[in-house]
Structures are given as C-alpha cells and as structure tokens.
Design an enzyme around this catalytic site. Sequence first.
Site, PDB file in Angstrom:
ATOM      1  N   LYS A  76       0.849  -1.211   0.000  1.00  0.00           N
ATOM      2  CA  LYS A  76       0.000   0.000   0.000  1.00  0.00           C
ATOM      3  C   LYS A  76       0.877   1.252   0.000  1.00  0.00           C
ATOM      4  O   LYS A  76       0.643   2.182  -0.775  1.00  0.00           O
ATOM      5  CB  LYS A  76      -0.877   0.014   1.250  1.00  0.00           C
ATOM      6  CG  LYS A  76      -1.509   1.373   1.568  1.00  0.00           C
ATOM      7  CD  LYS A  76      -2.404   1.354   2.786  1.00  0.00           C
ATOM      8  CE  LYS A  76      -1.669   1.549   4.068  1.00  0.00           C
ATOM      9  NZ  LYS A  76      -1.353   2.972   4.406  1.00  0.00           N
ATOM     10  N   ASN A  77       1.915   1.247   0.829  1.00  0.00           N
ATOM     11  CA  ASN A  77       2.711   2.466   1.005  1.00  0.00           C
ATOM     12  C   ASN A  77       3.723   2.704  -0.099  1.00  0.00           C
ATOM     13  O   ASN A  77       4.454   3.686  -0.077  1.00  0.00           O
ATOM     14  CB  ASN A  77       3.385   2.463   2.385  1.00  0.00           C
ATOM     15  CG  ASN A  77       2.352   2.631   3.484  1.00  0.00           C
ATOM     16  OD1 ASN A  77       1.194   2.956   3.209  1.00  0.00           O
ATOM     17  ND2 ASN A  77       2.746   2.381   4.713  1.00  0.00           N
ATOM     18  N   CYS A 135      -4.873  12.581  12.638  1.00  0.00           N
ATOM     19  CA  CYS A 135      -5.524  11.267  12.548  1.00  0.00           C
ATOM     20  C   CYS A 135      -5.351  10.599  13.908  1.00  0.00           C
ATOM     21  O   CYS A 135      -4.713  11.137  14.803  1.00  0.00           O
ATOM     22  CB  CYS A 135      -4.909  10.452  11.413  1.00  0.00           C
ATOM     23  SG  CYS A 135      -3.430   9.575  11.863  1.00  0.00           S
ATOM     24  N   ARG A 171       0.358  14.291  12.802  1.00  0.00           N
ATOM     25  CA  ARG A 171       0.762  14.083  11.404  1.00  0.00           C
ATOM     26  C   ARG A 171       0.986  15.424  10.656  1.00  0.00           C
ATOM     27  O   ARG A 171       0.345  15.711   9.651  1.00  0.00           O
ATOM     28  CB  ARG A 171      -0.265  13.247  10.648  1.00  0.00           C
ATOM     29  CG  ARG A 171      -0.704  11.984  11.310  1.00  0.00           C
ATOM     30  CD  ARG A 171       0.345  10.908  11.417  1.00  0.00           C
ATOM     31  NE  ARG A 171       0.818  10.373  10.170  1.00  0.00           N
ATOM     32  CZ  ARG A 171       0.215   9.396   9.511  1.00  0.00           C
ATOM     33  NH1 ARG A 171      -0.902   8.906   9.959  1.00  0.00           N
ATOM     34  NH2 ARG A 171       0.723   8.940   8.382  1.00  0.00           N
ATOM     35  N   ASP A 231       4.807   0.502  11.904  1.00  0.00           N
ATOM     36  CA  ASP A 231       3.565  -0.099  11.389  1.00  0.00           C
ATOM     37  C   ASP A 231       3.395  -1.550  11.815  1.00  0.00           C
ATOM     38  O   ASP A 231       2.345  -2.144  11.555  1.00  0.00           O
ATOM     39  CB  ASP A 231       3.519  -0.010   9.861  1.00  0.00           C
ATOM     40  CG  ASP A 231       3.369   1.422   9.397  1.00  0.00           C
ATOM     41  OD1 ASP A 231       3.557   1.680   8.203  1.00  0.00           O
ATOM     42  OD2 ASP A 231       3.107   2.290  10.250  1.00  0.00           O
ATOM     43  N   ARG A 289      -8.464  -0.484   4.893  1.00  0.00           N
ATOM     44  CA  ARG A 289      -7.632   0.566   4.270  1.00  0.00           C
ATOM     45  C   ARG A 289      -6.298  -0.015   3.821  1.00  0.00           C
ATOM     46  O   ARG A 289      -5.708   0.443   2.856  1.00  0.00           O
ATOM     47  CB  ARG A 289      -7.356   1.680   5.289  1.00  0.00           C
ATOM     48  CG  ARG A 289      -8.584   2.449   5.703  1.00  0.00           C
ATOM     49  CD  ARG A 289      -8.209   3.703   6.418  1.00  0.00           C
ATOM     50  NE  ARG A 289      -7.191   4.427   5.657  1.00  0.00           N
ATOM     51  CZ  ARG A 289      -6.570   5.518   6.117  1.00  0.00           C
ATOM     52  NH1 ARG A 289      -6.847   5.962   7.326  1.00  0.00           N
ATOM     53  NH2 ARG A 289      -5.683   6.145   5.394  1.00  0.00           N
TER      54      ARG A 289
END
Length: 418
Positions: A22-23, A116, A121, A304, A397
Amino acid sequence: MDAMIVRGGRVLNGEVEASGAKNSALPLLFSTLLASGEHVFHNTPKLNDIQSACKLLDLFGCETQHDGHVLRVKVKALKSLEAHYDVVRKMRASILCLGPLVSRYGEAQVSLPGGCAIGTRPIDLHLEGIKALGAEVSMENGYVVARAKKLTGANILFETTTVGGTENIMMAAVLADGTTRIENAAKEPEIVDLADYLNKMGAKISGAGTSIITIEGVNSLKPAEHEIIPDRIEVGTLLIAGAITGGCVTVKKARPDHLLSVIEKMREAGFRLTLEDTAITIEKTPAWKGVDVTTAPHPAFPTDLQAQFMALMTQAEGTSVITETIFENRFMHVQELVRLGANITPKTRVAVVRGHRGGLTGAPVMATDLRASASLVLAGLVAKGETQVNRIYHLDRGYERLEVKLQSLGAEVRRTDQ
Ligand code: EPZ
C-alpha cells in the site's frame, strides 16, 4: 458497522501470498501526474486507500482502471489542480500530489489533511522542502496553495526523517532546474520503489535507500510500467499470525531484505525463521520469550508493526518493553488488548507487556486505526472463545481480504454486517 468475528484456538499452518505494498502504491499513483500517457502498475493491492487515491486522480482529470491487480492510470490534460478536503480527510497520503502538481503544472491546492488517530501528522517538512525548491506556499481556507513558474534544485536537510516528505520532494525535484540533494532522507523500501519507477520514467535519481538522495532535474518524463514491491507490513502481520498461534506459516511473494529488523527480533524471541529469495517461513520453538522493541525509521523496527508485535508479546513468557518513537499516540490498541485480558502498562511512548501464554479471553473490542485493527484480529486468534473486532473498516484501508488469507491458513474468522 461491520465487524470481524475471530474464534480463537486454531493453529495456523500453510502457505499464503502477500499483496503489493500500500505504502508504495500510493506515492506511485501520484507520481503518474508527472507524465502524460498511460502508466501501468502490476501487483497493485485492492484497498480502500488505493480506491481513494484513484478517485482523487479521476477528479484531477486522469482515467484510472483497476482490474484484478493491474492498475492503469491514463494522464491527460488536467481539469483541476485541487485535492478536495472530502478526499484528503479520508486519505492523508493525498498530500503526495503536492510535489508532482507544483513540479509539472506550477500550481497545487491541497486540503490540509488534518490529524488522525495515531498523531497530529504535520506536513511542515513537506512544505519547507517545496519552498526550498522555490515554490510560493500559502494557507487559504484550510488548503495549502503552492505555486512556482519553475522549481529550482536545492539542498534539503530534513530535521526529522519523513517518508512522505522524502517522496514529495523527490517527485517535485525530478522536473526542477538543476540538482536537488536530500539529506537525512527516509530509507524505506517504498522510497526505493518510487525512485525506481521515476527513473523508468526518465528521471535521474541516485542514492534512494540511503540517507542522501540526489535528483538531477530533467525536462520531461514518460509513462512506464512497474511491478509494485510486496507489502512488508502485511508480510510481518501474517508471520505474526503464524507465530502467535504456534503454527508453521510460509508467506510467499515476500522480500526478507525488507524486513531484516523484524526477522532479527522474531529470532531473538526464539522463533525459527527460514528465508528464501521471495518467501519467509516462521515456526515456533518450545521456549519463546518476550523481547524489547523500539520502533524507528527503516531499517529499524517499523512503527507499522508495533501494534501487531505487541499482540504477540502478550503471549510470551516474560516481559517485553515496547517503545514507540515515531508517532505520539500509537498505543490505542493497548486498552483493547487489555479488555481481552492482556497485562500491559502503557506510558506515553513506552508500554510494558507482561506476557502470559493463553491469557486472553474473547470479547467485543473496537478498532481505532489500521494497524491497531490488525493487532486485535491477531489477539483474537489466540483468545478463548469469540472476539468481535468492531469498526473493521479500518482494516480494509491497508489489508486486502485479510480474513480470506487467515482462513486459508486454518483460522476461524468471518465478517458480519452489524
Ligand atoms: C508513512 O507515513 C506511512 N504512510 C505510515 O504508514 C508510516 O507509519 C510512516 O510513514 C512511518 O514509517 C504511507 O507511506 C502512506 P513520516 P508518513 O512523514 O509519511 C513527523 C500505515 O499504517 N513529521 O515518515 O506520514 C511525523 O509526525 C501508515 O500504513 C513531521 O514532523 O510518516 C512522524 O512523527 C501509518 N513533519 C514522523 O515525522 C512532517 O512534515 C514520521 O512521519 C512530516 C512528518
């Protein structure tokens, strides 16, 4: 509000394939704004965040098409240079359109992402970098407005290592006049994947993966084709699913070289890990124990995977001290794990986990963010009885059909629409 129901007690065994990262996919998607024509990405994960990024590109005037795991982005003359609040608030990585838009179109209006769950952030480093390249940046009604006739290469030193900041400046600098040197650049594999694609498009980037990245500006770029790297965070999550249930799990389409700190930490805890070029196998040994972990920028232990690793440590013999140095509020999974019976004492940036094998009992819990939701699913795999993880939309997500992957390894897990 849909939920995931996990029945604990199954030992997970077998092989499972990881999806694309995803990243990596997110910055790659925004890099397409730098070159008109059709860009093609293979191994693109089907995730809500990817859908949000495609929606934003479509609003700019691009045409995106995601069939299976092939994502095509047709970039034509843009009809808008505005990244609207409604999209950005759902997917803060939209800020990554700033660099490409200013670099190629001379203007960008990007809604401030807002905070968030895991932290404020900020994007100050992104904006300082864009200004250093010669852009005029102002704040107008909650939007960042950046303008530049032509960006000029500069030396940029990030006081804090920032993945998104490094990506934004790399994408801004590729079409600037002259050479840009980024110091204290992020070294994540996703940075290298982005630099590889930009170079395929005709950029001249060297040093990606080290703390000094040099970008020689060019006049224009062409669209290209690319295979997205595997998602190292999903790979780590699946390995922990095998470890926490005491099984033997092989994750294929994995890159061991992207997870060396995690592999080392799992071995230190007493797990046996076998590495192949594109696969990692984990199995437990009789006496695995709690180990201390501190998150930090790559190649250190990734933030993460902190929540997922904490779930594992609740089952370890002994104590584990987990220190989160990247985000200021990334312990929201702690209270939910405690609801399941875990013995965890959280302080501001440090959590002390007193492991106790079999000490969890299923209960309804609340997902608060993407990686916290993965942590709760992992804990549910070993909690007695049923664990209901509510607000499971957080999981979607960043994980493609995680329940199907876990079921294929023997887990008893299902979704319900509440
Ligand atoms: C990327 O976020 C990832 N997201 C995050 O993954 C990941 O946790 C993070 O990098 C760290 O590895 C994507 O790649 C889409 P940072 P990013 O800029 O770029 C501070 C997930 O779960 N900072 O490296 O936003 C910031 O507050 C997500 O997949 C500033 O102070 O992270 C943080 O403390 C969550 N000013 C630190 O730097 C800035 O301008 C690292 O943030 C930018 C960042």
